[in-house]
Design a protein around this motif. Structure first.
Motif, PDB file in Angstrom:
ATOM      1  N   VAL A  17       0.775  -0.651  -0.188  1.00  0.00           N
ATOM      2  CA  VAL A  17       0.363   0.187   0.101  1.00  0.00           C
ATOM      3  C   VAL A  17       0.716   1.337  -0.268  1.00  0.00           C
ATOM      4  O   VAL A  17       1.859   1.259   0.858  1.00  0.00           O
ATOM      5  N   GLY A  18       0.314   1.872  -1.276  1.00  0.00           N
ATOM      6  CA  GLY A  18       1.320   3.205  -0.962  1.00  0.00           C
ATOM      7  C   GLY A  18       1.264   4.287  -0.395  1.00  0.00           C
ATOM      8  O   GLY A  18       0.210   3.784   0.350  1.00  0.00           O
ATOM      9  N   GLY A  19       1.584   5.917  -0.604  1.00  0.00           N
ATOM     10  CA  GLY A  19       0.677   7.268  -0.437  1.00  0.00           C
ATOM     11  C   GLY A  19       1.118   7.529   1.203  1.00  0.00           C
ATOM     12  O   GLY A  19       2.759   6.537   1.622  1.00  0.00           O
ATOM     13  N   GLN A  25      -3.145   5.822   5.498  1.00  0.00           N
ATOM     14  CA  GLN A  25      -4.169   5.656   6.673  1.00  0.00           C
ATOM     15  C   GLN A  25      -5.097   4.956   6.870  1.00  0.00           C
ATOM     16  O   GLN A  25      -5.993   3.762   6.958  1.00  0.00           O
ATOM     17  N   HIS A  26      -6.134   5.952   5.799  1.00  0.00           N
ATOM     18  CA  HIS A  26      -7.595   5.716   4.695  1.00  0.00           C
ATOM     19  C   HIS A  26      -7.409   4.670   4.475  1.00  0.00           C
ATOM     20  O   HIS A  26      -8.800   3.881   4.718  1.00  0.00           O
ATOM     21  N   LEU A  27      -6.576   4.407   3.320  1.00  0.00           N
ATOM     22  CA  LEU A  27      -6.325   2.849   2.469  1.00  0.00           C
ATOM     23  C   LEU A  27      -6.411   1.643   3.967  1.00  0.00           C
ATOM     24  O   LEU A  27      -7.421   0.821   3.592  1.00  0.00           O
ATOM     25  N   LEU A  28      -5.631   1.698   4.668  1.00  0.00           N
ATOM     26  CA  LEU A  28      -5.464   0.766   5.583  1.00  0.00           C
ATOM     27  C   LEU A  28      -6.658   0.990   6.433  1.00  0.00           C
ATOM     28  O   LEU A  28      -7.094  -0.989   6.411  1.00  0.00           O
ATOM     29  N   ASP A  29      -7.050   1.446   6.622  1.00  0.00           N
ATOM     30  CA  ASP A  29      -8.897   1.182   7.643  1.00  0.00           C
ATOM     31  C   ASP A  29      -9.926   0.993   6.576  1.00  0.00           C
ATOM     32  O   ASP A  29     -10.694   0.405   7.689  1.00  0.00           O
ATOM     33  N   MET A  30      -9.842   1.294   5.150  1.00  0.00           N
ATOM     34  CA  MET A  30     -10.574   0.869   4.641  1.00  0.00           C
ATOM     35  C   MET A  30     -10.660  -0.213   4.445  1.00  0.00           C
ATOM     36  O   MET A  30     -11.164  -1.608   3.412  1.00  0.00           O
ATOM     37  N   GLY A  31      -9.468  -1.523   4.734  1.00  0.00           N
ATOM     38  CA  GLY A  31      -9.266  -2.923   3.741  1.00  0.00           C
ATOM     39  C   GLY A  31      -8.419  -3.136   2.922  1.00  0.00           C
ATOM     40  O   GLY A  31      -7.953  -3.812   3.166  1.00  0.00           O
ATOM     41  N   ILE A  32      -7.841  -2.309   2.875  1.00  0.00           N
ATOM     42  CA  ILE A  32      -6.746  -2.673   1.152  1.00  0.00           C
ATOM     43  C   ILE A  32      -5.467  -2.478   2.367  1.00  0.00           C
ATOM     44  O   ILE A  32      -4.468  -1.974   2.532  1.00  0.00           O
ATOM     45  N   ILE A  33      -5.313  -3.978   2.848  1.00  0.00           N
ATOM     46  CA  ILE A  33      -4.062  -4.420   3.637  1.00  0.00           C
ATOM     47  C   ILE A  33      -3.594  -4.732   2.437  1.00  0.00           C
ATOM     48  O   ILE A  33      -3.996  -6.274   1.896  1.00  0.00           O
TER      49      ILE A  33
END
Length: 56
Positions: A17-19, A25-33
């Motif tokens: 996951v980039g950024g 953190q928002h991407l990780l919180d949405m389940g993109i892990i």
């Protein structure tokens, strides 16, 4: 391959996951892990936004 390169109904596994900061953190919180399967469901007529289905 990045998520915007997926075709409709094509699936892939998240490798990284980039950024930075809040965006990452928002991407990780949405389940993109890393390790998660993701499938492109559809796109809007102008190409944005994209809809994905996440499979844990």
């Amino acid at each position: 391959m990045t998520l915007n390169e997926l075709k409709i109904n094509q699936s892939a596994e998240i490798i990284s996951v980039g950024g930075q900061g809040v965006l990452r953190q928002h991407l990780l919180d949405m389940g993109i892990i890393p390790g998660t399967q993701i499938k492109m469901v559809r796109t809007a007529p102008m190409g944005d936004p994209l809809e994905f289905r996440i499979y844990p």
